[in-house]
Scaffold this active site. Structure first.
Site, PDB file in Angstrom:
ATOM      1  N   GLN A 194     -11.308   4.179  -4.563  1.00 56.53           N
ATOM      2  CA  GLN A 194     -12.064   5.115  -5.384  1.00 56.53           C
ATOM      3  C   GLN A 194     -13.570   5.010  -5.163  1.00 56.53           C
ATOM      4  OE1 GLN A 194      -9.221   3.848  -6.634  1.00 56.53           O
ATOM      5  NE2 GLN A 194      -8.106   5.574  -7.497  1.00 56.53           N
ATOM      6  N   ASP A 205      -3.940   5.901 -12.864  1.00 55.56           N
ATOM      7  CA  ASP A 205      -4.176   6.787 -14.013  1.00 55.56           C
ATOM      8  C   ASP A 205      -5.222   6.198 -14.945  1.00 55.56           C
ATOM      9  OD1 ASP A 205      -2.245   8.437 -12.979  1.00 55.56           O
ATOM     10  OD2 ASP A 205      -0.834   8.234 -14.649  1.00 55.56           O
ATOM     11  N   ASP A 209       0.822  -1.204   0.000  1.00 53.63           N
ATOM     12  CA  ASP A 209       0.000   0.000   0.000  1.00 53.63           C
ATOM     13  C   ASP A 209       0.862   1.263   0.000  1.00 53.63           C
ATOM     14  OD1 ASP A 209      -2.642   1.432   0.595  1.00 53.63           O
ATOM     15  OD2 ASP A 209      -1.435   2.028   2.321  1.00 53.63           O
ATOM     16  N   ALA A 210       0.523   2.221  -0.854  1.00 56.24           N
ATOM     17  CA  ALA A 210       1.059   3.589  -0.843  1.00 56.24           C
ATOM     18  C   ALA A 210       2.554   3.640  -0.547  1.00 56.24           C
ATOM     19  CB  ALA A 210       0.280   4.435   0.161  1.00 56.24           C
ATOM     20  N   HIS A 230      -7.618   4.036 -14.219  1.00 54.96           N
ATOM     21  CA  HIS A 230      -8.927   4.142 -13.578  1.00 54.96           C
ATOM     22  C   HIS A 230      -9.469   5.552 -13.672  1.00 54.96           C
ATOM     23  CE1 HIS A 230     -11.338   5.523 -10.159  1.00 54.96           C
ATOM     24  NE2 HIS A 230     -11.988   4.385 -10.316  1.00 54.96           N
ATOM     25  N   GLU A 232       1.151  -0.141  -4.905  1.00 52.06           N
ATOM     26  CA  GLU A 232       0.381   1.085  -5.094  1.00 52.06           C
ATOM     27  C   GLU A 232       1.395   2.209  -4.924  1.00 52.06           C
ATOM     28  OE1 GLU A 232      -3.451   3.549  -3.396  1.00 52.06           O
ATOM     29  OE2 GLU A 232      -2.108   2.548  -2.006  1.00 52.06           O
TER      30      GLU A 232
END
Length: 592
Positions: free
Chosen positions: A384, A313, A260-261, A315, A293
């Site tokens: 999202q 991008d 994650d991130a 998505h 991610e």
């Protein structure tokens, strides 16, 4: 191959034999630490070494509950706890990793090109055992990998998982460690991979005691969007998280991790070290996959060996085209053009060093040389969807005809497709942001979320902010729960049939040719229409014509190739692409 698996971690409780356990805690901020076994006995003193590790051996075995006494008044759980039966503030429990006998002894994973991901929140799925019962249905759809949202023990029983504070302990409200192993074992027996979303960029706010005995874990004065920044320049910190990744892969037999991130991890070299350690530790012949991610769009991390990155991008461009929304980060895609969609189909990333309109800062690096499978494409995911005030899914927001065309692109594009739980039947239930914090923290989270969302035009009236669901209200979690009855409607069955048909086409025509597939070209052929072509590994050419607009597109170059899919059915002239239409062709290559 062994039918029992254990990974010896640097920290935590390690059983030496059935009646002896080694306890090891890194507490460099302390002078004295003792082990408190939950049996009423006096605490056992622990010996400190030069690196700040405290350790002792106690005459106890599996099932023993314990905490560490930090100073005279503070008892804390083990930061490397393998199980937390009584939540984040309760005692940790000694676990025997060899207690589970694995039945899928011949499983060695699947090739990355075969991956079709299904992202799922285990709590909404009913826990480890209930999700286990649902696996055959997912396999029948054509899904090949189930990705679990984070499992690290978090406060309470309702949370997305990104507030975890004990990264080695599977969330107790979902089931026991052996329940999780049974889920993975069952998945492997029916040919499914299981991936885990791991959070190495921050700890949650409740139940995080690290600063009180291991202050060097955090970089002084540095914060991420979610809390104190972790200092990966400290060797013991690096080891703690490296061990965690290997623990999930080796002891629990996960087939891959989604990190994650990682843009919030400033020590990029640690990510490379993690990659190298995983590749050198996993057994020869076993396939394990690592996904990122990364808002930085760092293409070099993909070149050095990470399998893929979530393609935000891609998505975002599709979301703007489907909904017309341009607030927040969608402002970086406000033109909503087919040209932008063509770029992400050709190159993967849209932002490859350009300045973002929203931030005014450059982002990304060139990615056009990477294979299509370096990018994970999705129309929906937990972020999202759930970061929206009311958690609406695309089936509520978009024209169903345009969404159906985009769905074909998702499942037949050479990029790796990912579905979000319920998407396969067109669920219209929301996926909301939910927590189960204590009352004081719950109010802070609720008010902070409403304050953040007030920046959107719809919530400029403060009274509308009051309508945003309270994350800490149990009803918010329940509103997000998917029901089996939701799948029984005619519309749901139609989507399920479409999903199954498209994934069967992917398995037959695309996956065998996918390894190393590269985009040849992609171009806009209308205001919301693109034509994209990829060269597959046998020199076959895959062509996708997509029109997300309400008007037909004319003057399309004719295709004499094998038609794999046409929605709506091809009834108009070859050189026309109908409104909301999609056509997928395959030209056989030299080895086709």
């Amino acid at each position: 191959m062994s039918t029992r698996h254990a990974f010896r971690t640097t920290m935590g409780a390690t059983m030496l034999d059935p009646s002896r356990t080694l306890f090891r805690l890194w507490a460099p901020s302390c002078d004295d630490v003792s082990l408190q076994i939950e049996d009423g006995q006096p605490p056992l003193p622990m010996r400190k070494d030069a690196e700040g590790f405290f350790e002792c051996i106690a005459p106890v075995g599996a099932g023993t509950r314990y905490r560490y006494r930090i100073g005279p008044d503070l008892l804390v759980p083990d930061p490397a706890s393998r199980a937390q039966p009584d939540d984040v503030h309760g005692p940790s429990m000694v676990v025997d990793p060899n207690a589970h006998e694995w039945r899928s002894t011949q499983w060695t994973g699947r090739r990355w090109e075969e991956t079709v991901i299904y992202e799922v929140h285990v709590g909404l799925a009913g826990g480890f055992r209930a999700l286990c019962d649902d696996l055959p249905r997912l396999a029948a759809l054509g899904v090949s990998a189930v990705e679990l949202m984070p499992l690290s023990e978090f406060p309470g029983g309702r949370n997305w998982g990104y507030d975890g504070v004990l990264p080695y302990a599977p969330e107790s409200s979902y089931g026991t460690p052996d329940d999780l192993k049974t889920l993975i074992d069952t998945a492997h027996r029916i040919g499914l991979m299981v991936f885990l979303d791991v959070v190495y960029n921050h700890f949650g706010p409740d139940g995080n005691y690290l600063a009180q005995y291991a202050a060097p874990v955090f970089r002084a004065g540095s914060h991420t969007a979610w809390g104190q920044a972790i200092d990966f320049s400290v060797p013991q910190v690096r080891t703690y998280f490296l061990d965690n990744a290997l623990y999930w892969l080796m002891e629990y037999r996960f087939d891959g991790l989604r990190l994650d991130a990682v843009d919030a991890i400033t020590e990029r070299d640690w990510l490379v070290e993690l990659l190298m350690r995983v590749r050198s530790t996993v057994e020869p012949g076993r396939r394990v996959h690592l996904m990122l991610e990364n808002r930085n769009n760092d293409a070099d991390l993909l070149r050095c060996g990470f399998d893929a990155q979530w393609n935000d991008d891609g998505h975002n461009v599709l979301h703007v085209l489907l909904t017309g929304e341009t607030e927040g980060y969608y402002g970086n895609f406000e033109t909503g053009t087919a040209r932008e969609l063509a770029t992400v189909l050709r190159d993967g990333f849209l932002f490859q060093g350009q300045v973002e309109p929203v931030t005014g800062a450059p982002r990304g690096s060139p990615s056009g040389d990477l294979p299509a499978t370096s990018f994970i494409l999705f129309l929906q995911n937990h972020d999202q969807t759930g970061n929206r005030a009311f958690g609406e899914r695309l089936d509520v927001l978009a024209d169903p005809r345009a969404l159906r065309a985009a769905y074909v692109l998702l499942l037949l594009s050479p990029q790796i497709p990912m579905l979000f739980m319920g998407e396969e039947w067109g669920s219209t239930r929301p996926f909301l942001f939910f927590t189960s914090h204590n009352e004081a923290l719950g109010h802070i989270v609720r008010d902070g979320r409403r304050r953040e969302l007030s920046a959107f035009s719809y919530f400029s009236d403060p009274r509308k902010c009051e309508t945003i669901p309270d994350p800490n209200d149990p009803a918010t979690f329940e509103a997000s729960r998917l029901l089996q009855s939701d799948r029984l409607s005619t519309a749901a069955q139609d989507r399920i049939n479409l999903t199954t048909r498209l994934l069967a086409l992917r398995a037959q025509w695309i996956i065998p040719r996918l390894r190393g597939a590269h985009a040849l070209d992609a171009q806009a052929v209308g205001p919301a229409a693109v034509m994209a072509r990829w060269r597959m590994n046998d020199d076959a050419i895959l062509t996708i014509l997509l029109n997300l607009g309400a008007a037909p597109v004319t003057d399309i170059p004719p295709c004499a190739d094998r038609l794999l899919c046409a929605i709506p059915p091809r009834e108009v002239a070859e050189e026309h692409l109908p409104a909301y239409g999609v056509r997928v062709f395959m030209t056989e290559g030299a080895h086709g």
